[in-house]
Design a protein around this motif. Structure first.
Motif, PDB file in Angstrom:
ATOM      1  N   VAL A 245       0.837  -1.233  -0.040  1.00 35.04           N
ATOM      2  CA  VAL A 245      -0.285   0.051  -0.035  1.00 35.04           C
ATOM      3  C   VAL A 245       0.791   1.169  -0.007  1.00 35.04           C
ATOM      4  CG1 VAL A 245      -2.032  -1.016   1.002  1.00 35.04           C
ATOM      5  CG2 VAL A 245      -0.101   0.041   2.441  1.00 35.04           C
ATOM      6  N   GLU A 246       1.997   1.347   0.539  1.00 33.99           N
ATOM      7  CA  GLU A 246       2.991   2.351   0.562  1.00 33.99           C
ATOM      8  C   GLU A 246       3.617   2.715  -0.763  1.00 33.99           C
ATOM      9  OE1 GLU A 246       5.678   1.999   3.753  1.00 33.99           O
ATOM     10  OE2 GLU A 246       4.293   2.026   5.333  1.00 33.99           O
ATOM     11  N   PHE A 247       3.687   1.839  -1.838  1.00 35.48           N
ATOM     12  CA  PHE A 247       4.136   1.816  -2.891  1.00 35.48           C
ATOM     13  C   PHE A 247       3.157   1.921  -4.098  1.00 35.48           C
ATOM     14  CE2 PHE A 247       6.771   0.014  -6.584  1.00 35.48           C
ATOM     15  CZ  PHE A 247       7.682   1.182  -6.590  1.00 35.48           C
ATOM     16  N   VAL A 248       2.067   1.298  -3.940  1.00 36.82           N
ATOM     17  CA  VAL A 248       1.170   1.007  -5.209  1.00 36.82           C
ATOM     18  C   VAL A 248       0.039   1.740  -4.696  1.00 36.82           C
ATOM     19  CG1 VAL A 248      -0.302  -0.801  -6.511  1.00 36.82           C
ATOM     20  CG2 VAL A 248       2.098  -1.148  -5.561  1.00 36.82           C
ATOM     21  N   ASN A 249      -0.513   2.685  -5.656  1.00 34.65           N
ATOM     22  CA  ASN A 249      -1.706   3.421  -5.689  1.00 34.65           C
ATOM     23  C   ASN A 249      -3.007   2.679  -6.272  1.00 34.65           C
ATOM     24  OD1 ASN A 249      -3.719   5.258  -5.360  1.00 34.65           O
ATOM     25  ND2 ASN A 249      -2.395   7.028  -5.661  1.00 34.65           N
ATOM     26  N   GLN A 250      -3.709   1.929  -5.472  1.00 35.88           N
ATOM     27  CA  GLN A 250      -4.751   1.083  -6.127  1.00 35.88           C
ATOM     28  C   GLN A 250      -6.033   2.026  -6.225  1.00 35.88           C
ATOM     29  OE1 GLN A 250      -7.160  -2.742  -5.178  1.00 35.88           O
ATOM     30  NE2 GLN A 250      -5.241  -2.793  -4.349  1.00 35.88           N
ATOM     31  N   VAL A 251      -6.554   1.781  -7.299  1.00 33.48           N
ATOM     32  CA  VAL A 251      -7.972   2.324  -7.450  1.00 33.48           C
ATOM     33  C   VAL A 251      -8.861   1.664  -8.197  1.00 33.48           C
ATOM     34  CG1 VAL A 251      -9.264   4.328  -8.531  1.00 33.48           C
ATOM     35  CG2 VAL A 251      -6.992   4.697  -7.800  1.00 33.48           C
ATOM     36  N   LYS A 252      -9.970   1.109  -7.820  1.00 36.31           N
ATOM     37  CA  LYS A 252     -11.096   0.522  -8.256  1.00 36.31           C
ATOM     38  C   LYS A 252     -12.469   1.227  -8.767  1.00 36.31           C
ATOM     39  CE  LYS A 252     -13.935  -3.699  -7.775  1.00 36.31           C
ATOM     40  NZ  LYS A 252     -14.508  -4.633  -7.032  1.00 36.31           N
ATOM     41  N   ILE A 253     -12.355   1.226 -10.072  1.00 35.91           N
ATOM     42  CA  ILE A 253     -13.497   1.981 -10.783  1.00 35.91           C
ATOM     43  C   ILE A 253     -14.785   0.997 -10.899  1.00 35.91           C
ATOM     44  CG2 ILE A 253     -13.955   2.954 -13.020  1.00 35.91           C
ATOM     45  CD1 ILE A 253     -11.141   2.992 -13.896  1.00 35.91           C
ATOM     46  N   MET A 254     -15.717   1.734 -10.263  1.00 32.74           N
ATOM     47  CA  MET A 254     -17.164   0.824 -10.256  1.00 32.74           C
ATOM     48  C   MET A 254     -17.957   1.328 -11.432  1.00 32.74           C
ATOM     49  SD  MET A 254     -16.491  -0.175  -7.368  1.00 32.74           S
ATOM     50  CE  MET A 254     -18.028  -1.122  -6.839  1.00 32.74           C
ATOM     51  N   ALA A 255     -17.724   2.233 -12.350  1.00 29.47           N
ATOM     52  CA  ALA A 255     -18.368   2.568 -13.415  1.00 29.47           C
ATOM     53  C   ALA A 255     -18.674   1.083 -14.372  1.00 29.47           C
ATOM     54  CB  ALA A 255     -17.773   3.610 -14.297  1.00 29.47           C
ATOM     55  N   PRO A 256     -19.924   1.224 -14.999  1.00 22.72           N
ATOM     56  CA  PRO A 256     -20.044   0.064 -15.803  1.00 22.72           C
ATOM     57  C   PRO A 256     -19.408   0.394 -17.326  1.00 22.72           C
ATOM     58  CG  PRO A 256     -21.894   1.571 -15.870  1.00 22.72           C
ATOM     59  CD  PRO A 256     -21.140   1.887 -14.941  1.00 22.72           C
ATOM     60  N   ASP A 257     -19.601  -0.522 -18.325  1.00 23.07           N
ATOM     61  CA  ASP A 257     -18.993  -0.420 -19.493  1.00 23.07           C
ATOM     62  C   ASP A 257     -19.061   0.993 -20.046  1.00 23.07           C
ATOM     63  OD1 ASP A 257     -18.076  -0.617 -22.309  1.00 23.07           O
ATOM     64  OD2 ASP A 257     -18.426  -2.696 -22.252  1.00 23.07           O
ATOM     65  N   PHE A 258     -17.880   1.886 -20.163  1.00 29.42           N
ATOM     66  CA  PHE A 258     -17.905   3.066 -20.765  1.00 29.42           C
ATOM     67  C   PHE A 258     -18.428   3.318 -22.035  1.00 29.42           C
ATOM     68  CE2 PHE A 258     -16.429   7.458 -19.276  1.00 29.42           C
ATOM     69  CZ  PHE A 258     -16.398   7.999 -20.271  1.00 29.42           C
ATOM     70  N   ARG A 259     -17.949   2.139 -22.778  1.00 29.16           N
ATOM     71  CA  ARG A 259     -18.346   2.099 -24.200  1.00 29.16           C
ATOM     72  C   ARG A 259     -19.615   1.985 -24.726  1.00 29.16           C
ATOM     73  NH1 ARG A 259     -13.477  -1.709 -25.142  1.00 29.16           N
ATOM     74  NH2 ARG A 259     -14.466  -2.662 -23.348  1.00 29.16           N
ATOM     75  N   GLY A 260     -20.535   1.611 -23.353  1.00 24.31           N
ATOM     76  CA  GLY A 260     -22.152   1.235 -23.847  1.00 24.31           C
ATOM     77  C   GLY A 260     -22.758   2.517 -23.276  1.00 24.31           C
ATOM     78  N   MET A 261     -22.035   3.583 -23.202  1.00 21.57           N
ATOM     79  CA  MET A 261     -23.148   4.697 -22.515  1.00 21.57           C
ATOM     80  C   MET A 261     -22.522   5.998 -23.453  1.00 21.57           C
ATOM     81  SD  MET A 261     -23.966   3.182 -19.736  1.00 21.57           S
ATOM     82  CE  MET A 261     -24.579   4.843 -18.742  1.00 21.57           C
TER      83      MET A 261
END
Length: 501
Positions: A245-261
């Protein structure tokens, strides 16, 4: 050669670089200065005694460093294949998404901010997680494009492609050795690994990935990773690095398929029309002044047919033509077609070489319809098959049947690059089922292919060859990619929509 011998001669107990005695003016080109350190050779040696680590060695002169950096940048750019991803920038990303709830919007905005910060100052690792089409690859490519705009060397590569590049070095015709290619990846100043977890997890592949991860982790080299996998499903050796956690910045994207919007309206999950948002009728280049007149005129005719086809599809469903489009019928918003109203063809097929404009025209039709509020699905055929295979995975959020029906029953479908898919019996069968259903149901469909009918699956070719329900538009113009670019002000006014006979 004499000058090189003088430069590389041993002797002396000083660490000063040996400097040639020639003038710093090139005798053949007196207006051009020659490097005063190396005399234009590009290499220097040090007057080091026998036994010294620098004895007898040649070192690149500082005058060559800028050229070396430029060549490294070009090499990484070619390996990254970034010309396909030039449109994926921070400016073209929509950080608030379309129709997202507050949690989804917050996660997408956070991912955008973290990616933007990383691009401005690459350090540590950035891990972007999320489902297919949520925007991971766009943000990763935006980081790469931002780095390249500042001439910061960066390598962007899809993990399965990376492993293919490494395997290719074992071939007899490879221009580089395995060690050279491996070091190029492992030591890249900024490395972006897209789609971790989609590779064929052979022991060799896992070992090479671990070596890359471990080296960059120990050297603390800036790295971006995207994945749609749960961390629990990733090789434990890789996972242990990603969980720092001190070296890796982790982000989880909750959005659905962007290409379908888009346009505030949900579209079927598989659509990648968002990747072609800038391909419209008014941006289609007729290439006048570049092509022979007959080919330029052909492009104008194909464009006019594509424009009219879009309007016909819209009218066949809504009962009215958009303003500016008609077949000589009163342009009245209250107009409703009758049995005598001309019916549009069910299918439109664009054929021609790669880069001739097929995909642009297909996307322009889809974008025009989407702009009128018409539901659209745009899929690249190999991507479609990948999505269908992924639906069999235990962690898939959607069933195979739903994925298949989203495409098969779409109100309007674009199948891009038919014929480039892996021609397995299963793939051929699924494509035939899809195409046969749409043919029987007379559902409007646009297909692009670089293959001739005889090169396609015969069962598919018979459907495409039916002139009663399909118009085939061959484009003879060569690829425009890398060709002449005309000033936008010189583009000819687009032809008016015309009736398709």
């Amino acid at each position: 050669m004499d000058r090189l011998d003088k430069l590389l001669k041993p002797g002396g107990n000083t660490s000063k670089a040996t400097v040639p005695t020639t003038s710093n003016i090139d005798e053949e080109h007196p207006s051009q200065q020659v490097c005063p350190v190396c005399g234009g050779i590009g290499w220097i040696s040090y007057d080091a005694p026998v036994g010294h680590p620098n004895f007898g060695k040649a070192f690149r002169c500082t005058c060559q460093l800028a050229d070396l950096e430029s060549r490294q940048l070009d090499r990484l750019r070619r390996l990254s294949n970034m010309h396909h991803l030039e449109r994926m920038t921070f400016d073209t990303f929509v950080p608030n998404g379309y129709g997202l709830n507050s949690e989804q919007r917050k996660s997408l905005k956070l991912a955008f901010d973290r990616a933007f910060e990383f691009a401005r100052k690459p350090q540590g690792w950035l891990l972007l997680r999320g489902n297919y089409g949520c925007g991971k690859t766009h943000l990763a490519a935006a980081i790469a494009n931002e780095c390249l705009s500042r001439r910061q060397p960066v390598l962007f590569i899809n993990v399965p492609d990376l492993l293919d590049h490494l395997r290719a070095t074992y071939g007899p015709n490879s221009e580089v050795s395995f060690d050279e290619r491996f070091d190029e990846v492992r030591d890249a100043p900024v490395l972006i690994l897209d789609d971790l977890g989609t590779q064929n997890a052979t022991p060799w592949a896992q070992e090479k990935l671990y070596q890359i991860f471990n080296h960059r982790y120990n050297a603390q080299l800036p790295t971006v990773i995207t994945t749609n996998q749960d961390l629990e499903d990733i090789d434990p050796r890789l996972r242990s690095r990603l969980l720092h956690v001190e070296f890796v910045n982790q982000v989880k994207i909750m959005a659905p398929d962007f290409r379908g919007m888009g346009a505030g309206q949900a579209r079927p999950e598989l659509s990648s029309l968002g990747d072609h948002h800038d391909q419209a009728f008014d941006s289609f280049d007729l290439r006048e002044g570049e092509l022979p007149a007959d080919q330029s005129n052909e492009l104008a005719q194909v464009l006019a047919i594509a424009q009219q086809y879009a309007a016909d599809v819209y009218a066949s469903k809504t009962g009215k033509y958009p303003i500016g489009y008609s077949r000589g019928i009163e342009e009245d918003p209250s107009y409703r077609p009758t049995d005598s109203t001309p019916k549009p063809p069910n299918w439109l097929v664009f054929t021609g070489d790669y880069g001739c404009g097929k995909t642009h025209l297909a996307a322009a039709i889809a974008n025009e319809l989407a702009g009128w509020g018409y539901p659209v699905v745009f899929v690249v055929v190999p991507d479609l098959l990948d999505h269908l295979r992924a639906a069999f995975a235990p962690q898939s959020a959607v069933s195979y049947d739903k994925q298949f029906d989203d495409v098969r029953k779409a109100d309007f479908l674009v199948l891009d690059d038919l014929g480039t898919e892996s021609a397995t019996p299963c793939a051929r069968e699924k494509l035939y089922q899809l195409i046969n259903h749409r043919y029987a149901a007379r559902l409007p469909t646009v297909i692009t292919t670089a293959l001739k009918p005889k090169q396609l699956d015969p069962k598919v070719a018979t459907r495409i060859a039916d002139p009663a329900h399909c118009i085939t538009l061959p484009i003879s113009a060569p690829s425009y990619r890398g060709g002449k670019r005309r000033d936008a002000a010189s583009k000819r006014k687009l032809p008016a929509p015309r009736r398709v006979k």
